[in-house]
Design a protein around this motif. Structure first.
Motif, short mmCIF file in Angstrom:
data_model
loop_
_atom_site.label_atom_id
_atom_site.label_comp_id
_atom_site.label_asym_id
_atom_site.label_seq_id
_atom_site.Cartn_x
_atom_site.Cartn_y
_atom_site.Cartn_z
N HIS A 96 0.87 -1.31 0.05
CA HIS A 96 0.09 -0.03 -0.02
C HIS A 96 0.88 1.22 -0.09
O HIS A 96 1.05 1.69 1.09
N VAL A 97 1.11 1.72 -1.25
CA VAL A 97 1.82 2.81 -1.44
C VAL A 97 1.61 3.89 -2.18
O VAL A 97 0.38 3.46 -2.86
N ARG A 98 1.79 5.00 -2.21
CA ARG A 98 1.21 6.17 -2.85
C ARG A 98 1.55 5.78 -4.42
O ARG A 98 2.66 5.75 -4.67
N GLY A 99 0.53 6.09 -5.26
CA GLY A 99 0.77 6.20 -6.81
C GLY A 99 1.05 7.39 -7.24
O GLY A 99 0.92 8.56 -6.51
N LEU A 100 1.37 7.52 -8.53
CA LEU A 100 1.75 8.82 -9.08
C LEU A 100 0.65 9.82 -9.14
O LEU A 100 0.68 10.68 -9.03
N ASP A 101 -0.78 8.84 -8.85
CA ASP A 101 -2.04 10.01 -9.00
C ASP A 101 -2.33 10.22 -7.34
O ASP A 101 -3.41 11.10 -7.27
N GLY A 102 -1.81 9.75 -6.64
CA GLY A 102 -1.96 10.23 -5.22
C GLY A 102 -2.96 8.96 -4.49
O GLY A 102 -3.32 9.16 -3.24
N GLY B 212 -2.02 -0.44 -3.43
CA GLY B 212 -2.53 -1.55 -2.92
C GLY B 212 -3.84 -1.67 -3.06
O GLY B 212 -4.40 -2.79 -3.62
N CYS B 213 -4.79 -0.91 -2.83
CA CYS B 213 -6.07 -0.97 -2.83
C CYS B 213 -6.65 -1.17 -4.21
O CYS B 213 -7.70 -1.97 -4.39
N ARG B 214 -5.90 -0.43 -5.27
CA ARG B 214 -6.43 -0.48 -6.55
C ARG B 214 -6.00 -2.02 -7.00
O ARG B 214 -6.78 -2.45 -7.85
N SER C 280 -9.65 -3.33 -6.66
CA SER C 280 -10.02 -2.43 -7.72
C SER C 280 -10.80 -1.24 -7.15
O SER C 280 -11.83 -0.96 -7.58
N ARG C 281 -10.09 -0.72 -5.95
CA ARG C 281 -10.84 0.32 -5.35
C ARG C 281 -9.96 1.62 -5.42
O ARG C 281 -8.83 1.56 -5.04
N LEU C 282 -10.49 2.71 -5.68
CA LEU C 282 -9.80 3.88 -5.70
C LEU C 282 -9.79 4.68 -4.23
O LEU C 282 -10.69 5.13 -3.61
N ALA C 283 -8.69 4.58 -3.55
CA ALA C 283 -8.55 5.09 -1.97
C ALA C 283 -7.38 6.22 -2.10
O ALA C 283 -6.42 5.70 -2.67
#
Length: 59
Positions: free
Chosen positions: A13-19, A23-25, A29-32
């Motif tokens: 569960h790390v920050r993606g480029l989009d914030g 891990g949730c995605r 398949s959840r945008l958190a």
């Protein structure tokens, strides 16, 4: 729970480029937004463990 499980959560569960939480995605398949509740939980568990170890060594 043990330290290994908390580390696994924090590794995934790390920050993606989009914030958003990667891990949730990937897992649900959840945008958190990052930090998600799993990161909050794992970091609070780590803080409790560190505090307990420190206080045991102070005595």
């Amino acid at each position: 729970m043990n330290d290994g499980q908390e580390q696994a959560i924090l590794a995934v569960h790390v920050r993606g480029l989009d914030g958003m939480c990667v891990g949730c995605r990937a897992w649900w398949s959840r945008l958190a937004p990052y930090p998600c509740w799993q990161v909050d939980w794992a970091t609070s568990r780590q803080a409790r463990t560190i505090t307990t170890r420190f206080l045991e060594n102070v005595r």
